[in-house]
Motif scaffolding. Structure first.
Motif, short mmCIF file in Angstrom:
data_model
loop_
_atom_site.label_atom_id
_atom_site.label_comp_id
_atom_site.label_asym_id
_atom_site.label_seq_id
_atom_site.Cartn_x
_atom_site.Cartn_y
_atom_site.Cartn_z
N GLU A 1 15.76 7.87 -15.19
CA GLU A 1 14.58 8.68 -14.78
C GLU A 1 15.04 9.90 -14.38
O GLU A 1 16.19 10.26 -14.01
N SER B 1 10.28 15.51 -12.23
CA SER B 1 9.24 15.88 -13.07
C SER B 1 9.47 17.59 -13.46
O SER B 1 9.23 17.82 -14.55
N PHE C 1 17.57 11.35 -21.06
CA PHE C 1 17.03 9.92 -20.51
C PHE C 1 17.88 8.57 -20.91
O PHE C 1 17.64 7.54 -20.69
N PRO D 1 10.95 7.58 -22.68
CA PRO D 1 9.74 7.78 -21.78
C PRO D 1 8.47 8.75 -22.05
O PRO D 1 8.76 9.44 -23.11
#
Length: 342
Positions: free
Chosen positions: A219, A222, A245, A284
């Protein structure tokens, strides 16, 4: 030659209505963008840069910018075509097209041929000045109602869908997706052990997904995902997103092929030295358009499916990849990218 997916909107009086409607029509999430040409720019790639900007991409500023290679016309338009395909652009509206040179109009028409998108040009002066390439366009309108109806149309389906339907999955990948796994041979079931396990014979990502669970994605914040999504070149955006990622070494990315990315861009397979460890990683949601852009760029070049997708930025343009990695300090990608040879 005529262009059935090109429309000329004649606005001889330069009515503000048309410009305002064109700007309001910019809805990338619906597959329609409005490209505003930079006034009086002498850069050969200026219109391609305007296209990239409309697609949400931002070129790094400065005289020593890592995006300086996008000053080359062919490189910039290839990037714009790859992003157009990857994001599913179906309709492009260009106001004040009468100010474009014949060369740039030809570039727009070539971009449309590569992407399969519909192209609408606002010709805001007398149609007597239309160049020969646009005089062959089949569709020419001049009324406000017609223009509004045109903008309401959904546009053609993309010629190359960014995420083609994936074949039915079996095994761990199907279970993760909520499907009932198909019966597998004993040796196949024995291979389904743990996330990221190596597949035999270094098969494609889709074939590997039938046997092996994907390793979960790391993760990231953003803000970092948005910074990666704004990178202008598809190969750089795709390569750095994979490093972000997966936290894999750069060498694992060097041999990534087209067939190492699943059709739905939900998984990517990386390669170890001598293929002793070739894990399958989940992609993702935020990174899927970036990998789709890299794959579209690879296919437009074109290359065989077994060629490395990221090879052009691993050697010839390594300095640009390294420079962009350095501009994302929170992702700590400078170290792996710094191992590249400039």
């Amino acid at each position: 030659m005529t262009y059935s997916d090109v429309t000329i909107v004649v606005d001889e009086r330069d009515d503000l209505f048309y410009t305002r409607a064109a700007l309001q029509a910019h809805r990338p999430e619906e597959g329609r963008i409005t490209v505003q040409p930079t006034p009086a720019s002498g850069s050969p790639a200026a219109l391609a840069h305007d296209m990239l900007y409309a697609l949400g991409k931002r070129l790094a500023p400065g005289p020593h910018s890592p995006d300086v290679w996008l000053d080359a016309v062919n490189t910039a338009w290839l990037a714009a075509a790859a992003w157009g395909i990857a994001t599913g652009v179906r309709h492009v509206v260009v106001p004040r097209a009468h100010l474009l040179t014949i060369r740039r109009i030809d570039q727009l028409l070539a971009w449309r041929e590569m992407t399969g998108a519909q192209l609408t040009l606002l010709w805001q002066k007398s149609p007597r000045g239309l160049p020969p390439a646009l005089a062959r366009v089949e569709r020419c309108i001049s009324g406000q109602d017609q223009f509004e109806a045109l903008l309401a149309e959904p546009g053609p389906m993309p010629a190359r869908p960014p995420f083609p339907p994936a074949p039915p999955m079996a095994g761990p990948a199907a279970v993760a997706a909520g499907q009932s796994p198909a019966r597998q041979p004993r040796e196949t079931r024995a291979a389904s052990l743990r996330p990221g396990q190596r597949a035999h014979h270094c098969t494609s990502a889709m074939a590997t997904a039938q046997l092996v669970q994907t390793a979960p994605a790391v993760e990231i914040a953003s803000e970092e995902a948005a910074a990666l999504a704004a990178l202008a070149h598809p190969l750089i955006a795709g390569a750095l997103s994979v490093l972000a990622f997966t936290r894999a070494g750069l060498g694992s990315l060097r041999f990534t092929r087209d067939l190492d990315i699943t059709g739905d861009v939900c998984a990517i397979k990386l390669h170890g030295v001598g293929h002793r460890s070739c894990p399958l990683h989940a992609v993702p949601v935020w990174a899927r358009p970036l990998l789709a852009g890299a794959r579209a760029h690879h296919r437009l070049t074109p290359h065989p499916p077994r060629d490395s997708v990221f090879a052009p930025v691993m050697v010839a343009e390594a300095r640009h990849l390294r420079a962009h990695a350095g501009r994302l300090p929170r992702l700590d990608l400078s170290l792996p990218a710094g191992t590249l040879v400039p």
